[in-house]
Design a protein around this motif. Sequence first.
Motif, PDB file in Angstrom:
ATOM      1  N   LEU A 171     -31.903   5.248  18.312  1.00 24.50           N
ATOM      2  CA  LEU A 171     -33.298   4.991  18.675  1.00 24.50           C
ATOM      3  C   LEU A 171     -34.183   4.690  17.466  1.00 24.50           C
ATOM      4  CD1 LEU A 171     -33.759   7.808  21.348  1.00 24.50           C
ATOM      5  CD2 LEU A 171     -33.481   5.354  21.751  1.00 24.50           C
ATOM      6  N   ASN A 172     -33.559   4.642  16.272  1.00 30.11           N
ATOM      7  CA  ASN A 172     -34.296   4.420  15.017  1.00 30.11           C
ATOM      8  C   ASN A 172     -35.398   5.460  14.818  1.00 30.11           C
ATOM      9  OD1 ASN A 172     -32.766   2.165  14.254  1.00 30.11           O
ATOM     10  ND2 ASN A 172     -34.014   0.841  15.544  1.00 30.11           N
ATOM     11  N   ASP A 173     -35.106   6.688  15.167  1.00 29.21           N
ATOM     12  CA  ASP A 173     -36.058   7.794  15.034  1.00 29.21           C
ATOM     13  C   ASP A 173     -35.810   8.493  13.695  1.00 29.21           C
ATOM     14  OD1 ASP A 173     -37.758   9.929  15.294  1.00 29.21           O
ATOM     15  OD2 ASP A 173     -36.749  10.805  17.029  1.00 29.21           O
ATOM     16  N   ARG A 174     -36.513   8.022  12.668  1.00 29.31           N
ATOM     17  CA  ARG A 174     -36.281   8.548  11.320  1.00 29.31           C
ATOM     18  C   ARG A 174     -36.728  10.002  11.180  1.00 29.31           C
ATOM     19  NH1 ARG A 174     -38.527   4.055   7.328  1.00 29.31           N
ATOM     20  NH2 ARG A 174     -38.657   5.930   6.075  1.00 29.31           N
ATOM     21  N   GLU A 175     -37.854  10.345  11.783  1.00 26.93           N
ATOM     22  CA  GLU A 175     -38.329  11.724  11.699  1.00 26.93           C
ATOM     23  C   GLU A 175     -37.386  12.665  12.439  1.00 26.93           C
ATOM     24  OE1 GLU A 175     -42.204  14.518  12.615  1.00 26.93           O
ATOM     25  OE2 GLU A 175     -42.411  12.349  12.709  1.00 26.93           O
ATOM     26  N   GLY A 176     -36.891  12.224  13.588  1.00 27.67           N
ATOM     27  CA  GLY A 176     -35.928  13.028  14.327  1.00 27.67           C
ATOM     28  C   GLY A 176     -34.665  13.264  13.521  1.00 27.67           C
ATOM     29  N   LEU A 177     -34.196  12.221  12.823  1.00 22.06           N
ATOM     30  CA  LEU A 177     -33.020  12.374  11.966  1.00 22.06           C
ATOM     31  C   LEU A 177     -33.269  13.398  10.865  1.00 22.06           C
ATOM     32  CD1 LEU A 177     -31.611   8.778  11.557  1.00 22.06           C
ATOM     33  CD2 LEU A 177     -30.427  10.767  12.446  1.00 22.06           C
ATOM     34  N   ARG A 178     -34.468  13.353  10.280  1.00 20.77           N
ATOM     35  CA  ARG A 178     -34.803  14.297   9.210  1.00 20.77           C
ATOM     36  C   ARG A 178     -34.807  15.725   9.736  1.00 20.77           C
ATOM     37  NH1 ARG A 178     -39.332  16.703   7.676  1.00 20.77           N
ATOM     38  NH2 ARG A 178     -40.599  15.476   9.075  1.00 20.77           N
ATOM     39  N   LEU A 179     -35.418  15.932  10.891  1.00 21.95           N
ATOM     40  CA  LEU A 179     -35.463  17.273  11.473  1.00 21.95           C
ATOM     41  C   LEU A 179     -34.065  17.761  11.854  1.00 21.95           C
ATOM     42  CD1 LEU A 179     -38.630  16.924  13.720  1.00 21.95           C
ATOM     43  CD2 LEU A 179     -38.427  18.209  11.592  1.00 21.95           C
ATOM     44  N   LEU A 180     -33.252  16.870  12.394  1.00 21.62           N
ATOM     45  CA  LEU A 180     -31.897  17.247  12.768  1.00 21.62           C
ATOM     46  C   LEU A 180     -31.026  17.514  11.550  1.00 21.62           C
ATOM     47  CD1 LEU A 180     -31.534  14.828  15.749  1.00 21.62           C
ATOM     48  CD2 LEU A 180     -31.416  17.320  15.874  1.00 21.62           C
ATOM     49  N   ALA A 181     -31.285  16.825  10.446  1.00 22.09           N
ATOM     50  CA  ALA A 181     -30.556  17.118   9.210  1.00 22.09           C
ATOM     51  C   ALA A 181     -30.871  18.531   8.737  1.00 22.09           C
ATOM     52  CB  ALA A 181     -30.907  16.099   8.134  1.00 22.09           C
ATOM     53  N   CYS A 182     -32.111  18.949   8.898  1.00 21.71           N
ATOM     54  CA  CYS A 182     -32.479  20.331   8.552  1.00 21.71           C
ATOM     55  C   CYS A 182     -31.765  21.319   9.469  1.00 21.71           C
ATOM     56  CB  CYS A 182     -33.993  20.513   8.647  1.00 21.71           C
ATOM     57  SG  CYS A 182     -34.914  19.614   7.399  1.00 21.71           S
ATOM     58  N   ARG A 183     -31.662  20.988  10.750  1.00 23.31           N
ATOM     59  CA  ARG A 183     -30.946  21.860  11.679  1.00 23.31           C
ATOM     60  C   ARG A 183     -29.467  21.937  11.333  1.00 23.31           C
ATOM     61  NH1 ARG A 183     -33.126  21.319  17.853  1.00 23.31           N
ATOM     62  NH2 ARG A 183     -35.186  22.145  17.421  1.00 23.31           N
ATOM     63  N   ALA A 184     -28.896  20.820  10.912  1.00 26.87           N
ATOM     64  CA  ALA A 184     -27.487  20.819  10.519  1.00 26.87           C
ATOM     65  C   ALA A 184     -27.285  21.712   9.299  1.00 26.87           C
ATOM     66  CB  ALA A 184     -27.020  19.399  10.234  1.00 26.87           C
ATOM     67  N   ALA A 185     -28.202  21.653   8.357  1.00 22.87           N
ATOM     68  CA  ALA A 185     -28.105  22.516   7.173  1.00 22.87           C
ATOM     69  C   ALA A 185     -28.204  23.981   7.568  1.00 22.87           C
ATOM     70  CB  ALA A 185     -29.209  22.158   6.176  1.00 22.87           C
ATOM     71  N   ARG A 186     -29.064  24.287   8.517  1.00 24.61           N
ATOM     72  CA  ARG A 186     -29.190  25.676   8.980  1.00 24.61           C
ATOM     73  C   ARG A 186     -27.964  26.132   9.766  1.00 24.61           C
ATOM     74  NH1 ARG A 186     -35.325  24.873  10.511  1.00 24.61           N
ATOM     75  NH2 ARG A 186     -36.241  25.409   8.511  1.00 24.61           N
ATOM     76  N   ALA A 187     -27.320  25.201  10.464  1.00 26.11           N
ATOM     77  CA  ALA A 187     -26.118  25.551  11.225  1.00 26.11           C
ATOM     78  C   ALA A 187     -24.976  25.916  10.277  1.00 26.11           C
ATOM     79  CB  ALA A 187     -25.710  24.390  12.125  1.00 26.11           C
ATOM     80  N   VAL A 188     -24.914  25.227   9.153  1.00 26.10           N
ATOM     81  CA  VAL A 188     -23.840  25.469   8.187  1.00 26.10           C
ATOM     82  C   VAL A 188     -24.147  26.699   7.333  1.00 26.10           C
ATOM     83  CG1 VAL A 188     -22.655  24.508   6.188  1.00 26.10           C
ATOM     84  CG2 VAL A 188     -23.184  23.069   8.133  1.00 26.10           C
ATOM     85  N   ASN A 189     -25.406  26.850   6.935  1.00 26.39           N
ATOM     86  CA  ASN A 189     -25.811  27.946   6.066  1.00 26.39           C
ATOM     87  C   ASN A 189     -27.056  28.616   6.641  1.00 26.39           C
ATOM     88  OD1 ASN A 189     -26.371  29.692   4.024  1.00 26.39           O
ATOM     89  ND2 ASN A 189     -26.690  28.145   2.442  1.00 26.39           N
ATOM     90  N   PRO A 190     -26.905  29.741   7.341  1.00 21.20           N
ATOM     91  CA  PRO A 190     -28.054  30.385   7.985  1.00 21.20           C
ATOM     92  C   PRO A 190     -29.148  30.834   7.003  1.00 21.20           C
ATOM     93  CG  PRO A 190     -26.007  31.277   8.824  1.00 21.20           C
ATOM     94  CD  PRO A 190     -25.663  30.396   7.671  1.00 21.20           C
ATOM     95  N   GLY A 191     -28.831  30.951   5.734  1.00 25.01           N
ATOM     96  CA  GLY A 191     -29.838  31.371   4.749  1.00 25.01           C
ATOM     97  C   GLY A 191     -30.827  30.282   4.395  1.00 25.01           C
ATOM     98  N   VAL A 192     -30.559  29.044   4.771  1.00 18.01           N
ATOM     99  CA  VAL A 192     -31.456  27.936   4.467  1.00 18.01           C
ATOM    100  C   VAL A 192     -32.702  28.037   5.320  1.00 18.01           C
ATOM    101  CG1 VAL A 192     -31.725  25.426   4.574  1.00 18.01           C
ATOM    102  CG2 VAL A 192     -29.575  26.415   3.807  1.00 18.01           C
ATOM    103  N   GLY A 193     -33.853  27.938   4.681  1.00 20.90           N
ATOM    104  CA  GLY A 193     -35.118  27.955   5.404  1.00 20.90           C
ATOM    105  C   GLY A 193     -35.549  29.328   5.884  1.00 20.90           C
ATOM    106  N   ALA A 194     -34.905  30.363   5.406  1.00 18.69           N
ATOM    107  CA  ALA A 194     -35.267  31.708   5.849  1.00 18.69           C
ATOM    108  C   ALA A 194     -36.475  32.230   5.130  1.00 18.69           C
ATOM    109  CB  ALA A 194     -34.098  32.669   5.659  1.00 18.69           C
TER     110      ALA A 194
END
Length: 62
Positions: free
Chosen positions: A39-62
Motif C-alpha cells: 500500500l506504499n504506507d511508509r509510516e506504517g512500515l516504520r511503526l511495524l519495524a519498531c514492533r518487530a524490534a520489540r518482538a525480538v527484544n522485549p527490552g527495546v522501547g521500555a
Amino acid sequence: MSAHRVRRPTEDAAVARTARRPEYRLPAVFADMTTANRLNDREGLRLLACRAARAVNPGVGA
C-alpha cells in the motif's frame, strides 16, 4: 461534603491493561509489513519495524 472515590470498573481495567506490555507475534508483524509495503504506507512500515524490534527484544522501547 466528603470526597468519596467513585469506582469505575472500566477505568480500572483500562489502567491494568496499559500496565501490561503487548506481545507481538513476529509472523503477524511481517504479514502486516507486507501489506503496508504493497500500500506504499511508509509510516506504517516504520511503526511495524519498531514492533518487530520489540518482538525480538522485549527490552527495546521500555
